[in-house]
Write an enzyme that holds these catalytic residues in place. Structure first.
Site, PDB file in Angstrom:
ATOM      1  N   LYS A 185       0.815  -1.344   0.042  1.00 30.28           N
ATOM      2  CA  LYS A 185       0.155   0.085   0.075  1.00 30.28           C
ATOM      3  C   LYS A 185       1.012   1.115  -0.106  1.00 30.28           C
ATOM      4  CE  LYS A 185      -3.612  -2.150  -0.556  1.00 30.28           C
ATOM      5  NZ  LYS A 185      -4.446  -3.013   0.412  1.00 30.28           N
TER       6      LYS A 185
HETATM    7  C1  LIG Z   1      -5.514  -4.148   1.047  1.00 30.87           C
HETATM    8  C2  LIG Z   1      -6.951  -3.834   1.081  1.00 30.87           C
HETATM    9  C3  LIG Z   1      -7.491  -4.225   1.989  1.00 30.87           C
HETATM   10  C4  LIG Z   1      -7.035  -4.717   3.183  1.00 30.87           C
HETATM   11  O1  LIG Z   1      -6.073  -4.639   3.701  1.00 30.87           O
HETATM   12  P1  LIG Z   1      -5.145  -5.592   4.695  1.00 30.87           P
HETATM   13  O2  LIG Z   1      -4.380  -4.517   5.455  1.00 30.87           O
HETATM   14  O3  LIG Z   1      -4.128  -6.158   3.509  1.00 30.87           O
HETATM   15  O4  LIG Z   1      -5.725  -6.237   5.538  1.00 30.87           O
HETATM   16  C5  LIG Z   1      -9.224  -4.030   1.883  1.00 30.87           C
HETATM   17  N1  LIG Z   1      -9.481  -3.330   0.914  1.00 30.87           N
HETATM   18  C6  LIG Z   1      -8.755  -3.003  -0.052  1.00 30.87           C
HETATM   19  C7  LIG Z   1      -9.416  -2.452  -1.483  1.00 30.87           C
HETATM   20  C8  LIG Z   1      -7.486  -3.450  -0.253  1.00 30.87           C
HETATM   21  O5  LIG Z   1      -6.679  -3.147  -1.341  1.00 30.87           O
END
Ligand SMILES: *Cc1c(COP(=O)(O)O)cnc(C)c1O
Length: 374
Positions: A185
């Site tokens: 992210k």
């Molecule tokens: C990455 C992601 C999540 C979940 O986040 P994690 O930290 O991996 O649990 C939820 N929604 C979207 C759209 C994502 O890309």
């Protein structure tokens, strides 16, 4: 095996170089769980976003789960785009709610006021817009209607850390907002997440087994009180230390993401049968670079793979997943998009040359496809 070619991965965490010492310091301190590091990270996030308080949690999925619990969504229906990571949907189920899948705009892959409004029923208790690619979602045309029906907006801003909506950062708009800090992210903790809450105290209780006393308070007391439902969803100090190092270098990675996305826009211009999914780059820290390929998406994917260039599909529509079949309904736009979208490599360690090589490869495949089918 280490992958050295930046285009060999769709996404990859970026190291500023300060993470190793930060983690070593936490390891040596002997305080690895929630503590001063996590609280310092929360304060730095709040200052960055321009909000009063932020609650750090273990993952983005946990952020969504806890936000849904805090919003009282259990037992109700939550509108969510089918075109999202499965985590959004699993969080809804984990909170004891039901997903109601809605369409996305083919130009942005995000929900719109219209695609949300179409999906509202008498059972709708919340809406989970996904800020696809990092782009903010404007639901103001239906805001008063949602308020009148007591429908809560819970933003899945997993892609959108650092982006802007008007004069505010995403997260500072007054809506319940959830971030993910997983390894790919815009900001990462290794694994982590955060909620910008309406009521921080309740979220802190939910994240920490229903125990409201801080670990510092518990260290000097002979007991503690469990005051309500709680999960084990705190953010530990090791992860918080990585997040603090990443936040300190965020301007650099955010700038790189914007620069590389603009380079893609330039390099992919004028390819027949290809459209770039628009992230509104002037206000967004782009999480990804996604194109729609009208015909032959899988052929492009295979050709890139042969050249060592990674590409992916984000996301296979959730309403067609076996686990979510009970909530399936026809979503023709999303179904068409599911066969057309392709995510190209975008991460801060890439160079503009890498982008040109990827874009050139895409252009070459599509030109030859056109020649064959013409
Ligand atoms: C990455 C992601 C999540 C979940 O986040 P994690 O930290 O991996 O649990 C939820 N929604 C979207 C759209 C994502 O890309």
């Amino acid at each position: 095996m280490t992958v050295t070619d930046p285009a060999g991965q769709v996404a990859r965490p970026y190291l500023h170089g300060t993470e190793t010492d930060a983690v070593a310091e936490v390891l040596a301190s002997g305080q690895w769980t929630h503590g001063p590091q996590t609280e310092a990270f929360e304060a730095e996030l709040a200052a960055f976003l321009g909000v009063a308080d932020v609650v750090a949690v273990a993952t983005g999925t946990a952020a969504l789960h806890l936000a849904l619990l805090a919003a009282g969504a259990s037992g109700g229906e939550v509108i969510v785009p089918s075109l999202t990571f499965a985590a959004s949907v699993q969080a809804i189920l984990a909170a004891g709610a039901r997903p109601r899948f809605c369409e996305a705009d083919p130009h942005t892959l995000s929900v719109t006021a219209d695609t949300v409004a179409e999906a509202i029923t008498d059972d709708t208790v919340a809406i989970m817009p996904v800020l696809y690619g990092g782009r903010a979602v404007d639901l103001s045309p239906i805001a008063s209607d949602l308020a009148a029906r007591d429908i809560t907006i819970i933003e899945d801003a997993a892609h959108a850390f650092g982006s802007w909506q008007g004069p505010h950062r995403v997260g500072a708009t007054g809506r319940l907002t959830c971030f993910s800090f997983d390894p790919i992210k815009n900001l990462t903790c290794g694994d982590g997440g955060a909620v910008v809450p309406a009521q921080a105290a309740h979220l802190r209780e939910l994240r920490g087994l229903g125990i409201t006393a801080t670990s510092a308070e518990r260290a000097t007391a002979t007991g503690y009180e469990v005051t309500g439902l709680g999960l084990r969803a705190h953010l530990g100090a090791i992860n918080a230390a990585i997040g603090r190092a990443q936040l300190a270098g965020f301007e650099h990675t955010a700038g790189q993401r914007q620069r590389l996305w603009r380079t893609y826009r330039h390099a992919l211009a004028g390819i027949d049968g290809l459209a770039l999914v628009d992230v509104d780059v002037d206000h967004t820290v782009p999480f990804n670079c996604v194109v729609r390929i009208e015909h032959g998406r899988d052929r492009v994917h295979a050709a890139l793979q042969l050249q060592g260039i990674a590409a992916g599909v984000h996301y296979p529509p959730n309403h067609a997943q076996p686990a979510f079949r009970a909530w399936q309904r026809p979503l023709p736009v999303t179904e068409r998009l599911g066969g057309q979208i392709l995510t190209l490599p975008l991460h801060p360690a890439m160079s503009e040359d890498d982008v040109h090589r990827v874009a050139g490869a895409v252009r070459a495949v599509l030109s030859s496809t056109t020649a064959v089918t013409a």
